[in-house]
Write a protein that holds these residues in place. Structure first.
Motif, PDB file in Angstrom:
ATOM      1  N   GLY A  29       0.841  -1.181   0.000  1.00 11.82           N
ATOM      2  CA  GLY A  29       0.000   0.000   0.000  1.00 11.82           C
ATOM      3  C   GLY A  29       0.878   1.233   0.000  1.00 11.82           C
ATOM      4  N   SER A  32       2.266   1.129   3.943  1.00 11.27           N
ATOM      5  CA  SER A  32       2.503  -0.124   4.650  1.00 11.27           C
ATOM      6  C   SER A  32       2.345  -1.304   3.703  1.00 11.27           C
ATOM      7  N   ASP A  94      -4.287   2.999   1.451  1.00  9.41           N
ATOM      8  CA  ASP A  94      -4.018   2.247   2.670  1.00  9.41           C
ATOM      9  C   ASP A  94      -5.317   2.048   3.416  1.00  9.41           C
TER      10      ASP A  94
END
Length: 106
Positions: A29, A32, A94
């Motif tokens: 993402g 993360s 995300d």
């Protein structure tokens, strides 16, 4: 059961785990990485190579990061099960839990 990538990965994304994963189930993402719960085969290859110790077996996620299990699962609700991360590359979003974290600069 599956593995979960938790808060220490936010704004780090080392990707050693991606290279180690034999089934290509770790997706990227914006801020993360995320383990696809339906594609993960629970081999554990990703966990020891994570330099920030962000990867946990589902039942072993520390209490302060338990919400990341939900984040890893919900991240794929819209995406579905593409059958491998390498063909997608960066997913330009995300989970709200990750997006809402303060940006780490170092």
């Amino acid at each position: 059961m599956t593995y979960v990538i938790a808060q220490p990965c936010v704004d780090v994304k080392d990707k050693a785990c991606v290279e180690e994963c034999p089934v290509d189930c770790i997706y990227e993402g914006e801020r993360s990485l995320y383990v696809h719960p339906d594609e993960c085969v629970d081999c554990g290859a990703c966990e020891p190579v994570c330099p920030v110790e962000a990867i946990f077996y589902e039942d072993d996620v520390p209490a302060e990061w338990r919400e990341y299990h939900r984040a890893n699962t919900e991240f794929f609700e819209e995406l579905g099960s593409p059958g491998g991360a390498s063909g997608l590359g960066l997913i330009e979003r995300d989970h709200p839990l990750v997006a809402g974290q303060p940006v780490r600069t170092s």
